[in-house]
Design an enzyme around this catalytic site. Structure first.
Site, PDB file in Angstrom:
ATOM      1  CG  ASN A  13      -2.182  -0.846   0.929  1.00 30.57           C
ATOM      2  OD1 ASN A  13      -3.025  -0.478   0.119  1.00 30.57           O
ATOM      3  ND2 ASN A  13      -2.268  -2.007   1.576  1.00 30.57           N
ATOM      4  NE  ARG A  64      -1.666  -1.497  23.229  1.00 27.43           N
ATOM      5  CZ  ARG A  64      -1.333  -2.425  22.334  1.00 27.43           C
ATOM      6  NH1 ARG A  64      -0.658  -2.098  21.260  1.00 27.43           N
ATOM      7  NH2 ARG A  64      -1.662  -3.687  22.521  1.00 27.43           N
ATOM      8  NE  ARG A  90       2.974  -2.290  18.629  1.00 28.37           N
ATOM      9  CZ  ARG A  90       2.980  -3.290  19.522  1.00 28.37           C
ATOM     10  NH1 ARG A  90       3.053  -4.550  19.112  1.00 28.37           N
ATOM     11  NH2 ARG A  90       2.898  -3.043  20.809  1.00 28.37           N
ATOM     12  CB  ILE A  91      -3.711  -0.965  19.101  1.00 25.32           C
ATOM     13  CG1 ILE A  91      -4.298  -2.243  18.502  1.00 25.32           C
ATOM     14  CG2 ILE A  91      -4.795  -0.056  19.667  1.00 25.32           C
ATOM     15  CD1 ILE A  91      -4.939  -3.166  19.504  1.00 25.32           C
ATOM     16  CG  ASN A 106      -6.122   1.304   9.444  1.00 25.51           C
ATOM     17  OD1 ASN A 106      -4.989   0.957   9.136  1.00 25.51           O
ATOM     18  ND2 ASN A 106      -7.043   0.447   9.862  1.00 25.51           N
ATOM     19  CG  HIS A 108      -9.727  -3.499   8.309  1.00 30.58           C
ATOM     20  ND1 HIS A 108      -8.830  -4.109   9.168  1.00 30.58           N
ATOM     21  CD2 HIS A 108     -10.815  -4.310   8.254  1.00 30.58           C
ATOM     22  CE1 HIS A 108      -9.369  -5.243   9.614  1.00 30.58           C
ATOM     23  NE2 HIS A 108     -10.572  -5.375   9.085  1.00 30.58           N
ATOM     24  CG  ASP A 144      -9.520  -2.328  12.172  1.00 33.91           C
ATOM     25  OD1 ASP A 144      -8.657  -1.527  11.792  1.00 33.91           O
ATOM     26  OD2 ASP A 144      -9.282  -3.515  12.401  1.00 33.91           O
ATOM     27  CD  GLN A 172     -11.076  -3.352  -6.338  1.00 35.86           C
ATOM     28  OE1 GLN A 172     -11.462  -2.188  -6.313  1.00 35.86           O
ATOM     29  NE2 GLN A 172     -10.875  -4.014  -7.473  1.00 35.86           N
TER      30      GLN A 172
HETATM   31  C1  GRF Z   1      -3.201  -4.744   3.947  1.00 32.88           C
HETATM   32  O1  GRF Z   1      -4.062  -5.806   3.665  1.00 32.88           O
HETATM   33  C2  GRF Z   1      -3.887  -3.710   4.783  1.00 32.88           C
HETATM   34  O2  GRF Z   1      -5.241  -3.575   4.506  1.00 32.88           O
HETATM   35  C3  GRF Z   1      -3.702  -4.243   6.170  1.00 32.88           C
HETATM   36  O3  GRF Z   1      -2.420  -4.793   6.174  1.00 32.88           O
HETATM   37  C4  GRF Z   1      -2.055  -5.168   4.857  1.00 32.88           C
HETATM   38  C5  GRF Z   1      -0.791  -4.458   4.543  1.00 32.88           C
HETATM   39  O4  GRF Z   1      -0.246  -4.849   3.321  1.00 32.88           O
HETATM   40  N1  GRF Z   1      -3.925  -3.210   7.139  1.00 32.88           N
HETATM   41  P1  GRF Z   1       0.977  -4.041   2.741  1.00 32.88           P
HETATM   42  O5  GRF Z   1       2.052  -3.985   3.826  1.00 32.88           O
HETATM   43  O6  GRF Z   1       0.506  -2.677   2.358  1.00 32.88           O
HETATM   44  O7  GRF Z   1       1.458  -4.835   1.576  1.00 32.88           O
END
Ligand code: GRF
Length: 205
Positions: A13, A64, A90-91, A106, A108, A144, A172
């Site tokens: 990502n 934390r 991490r939270i 974030n 998810h 989340d 996606q």
């Molecule tokens: C993704 O599936 C994201 O939604 C989740 O952790 C994964 C991270 O993948 N929070 P990357 O490190 O971006 O490849």
């Protein structure tokens, strides 16, 4: 917009963000990539793109909150105004959230509010849902649970396993996250706070 991207793992990502910045699809700069894991592949992706990296090891902090204070210090050092959790395992606490009010995003890999927490793809398969997807949301103090900015849907196929479903969702994710960040950079996302109710999100334009 100066982004601080927090990663713990492979950073695909993050790569999508870096690519969108490079092509001009995302009008922002990645000021720093921070990981709590020194070996995270995401750090190499950042270096390859000429982006500053930092390691902030949660194990070196007593709580934390203390860890988050360490993150905030480094994010401020790089003059970050918007924080992206991109596979950051991490939270986070109010220490980070209060430093960047409504500016922590974030991604998810599930259609929230279903399947929060870890192994979202496995949760979806075990439940037997017929569609899955991903959610980009603002982070609040829950896991989340923050205001949803955008979601994308994929089908769940009969022969899916965690890997095949995860890969379909990830395609996606890589499209959605830079798109939402661009909305934020254009000032198109407005959050209406509502006493005793969930905030309402408007995306204009
Ligand atoms: C993704 O599936 C994201 O939604 C989740 O952790 C994964 C991270 O993948 N929070 P990357 O490190 O971006 O490849």
């Amino acid at each position: 917009m100066r982004l601080g991207v927090l990663v713990s793992g492979s950073g695909t990502n993050l790569q999508a963000i870096l690519d969108a910045v490079a092509t001009g699809a995302l009008d922002a700069s990645v000021a720093v990539v921070i990981s709590n894991v020194s070996t995270a592949a995401g750090l190499a992706r950042a270096s390859n793109a000429g982006v500053a990296t930092e390691v902030v090891n949660h194990r070196e902090y007593a709580s934390r909150e203390a860890f988050d204070a360490g993150l905030v210090e480094r994010l401020r050092h790089h003059q970050v105004d918007t924080v992206v959790l991109a596979g950051f395992m991490r939270i986070v606490t109010r220490v980070l959230l209060e430093a960047f009010p409504r500016r922590v995003v974030n991604i998810h890999p599930a259609l929230l509010p279903s399947f929060a927490g870890v192994h979202a793809q496995r949760q979806a398969l075990n439940y037997g849902v017929r569609v899955a997807g991903c959610t980009v949301h603002l982070v609040d103090e829950g896991t989340d649970t923050g205001p949803i900015l955008a979601q994308a849907v994929v089908p769940v196929l009969d022969d899916d396993d965690e890997e095949s479903l995860g890969a379909r969702i990830l395609v996606q994710e890589h499209a959605l996250l830079p798109k939402v960040l661009q909305w934020i950079s254009e000032g198109r996302v407005r959050v209406e706070e509502r006493l005793g109710r969930r905030p309402r999100v408007f995306v204009t334009g």
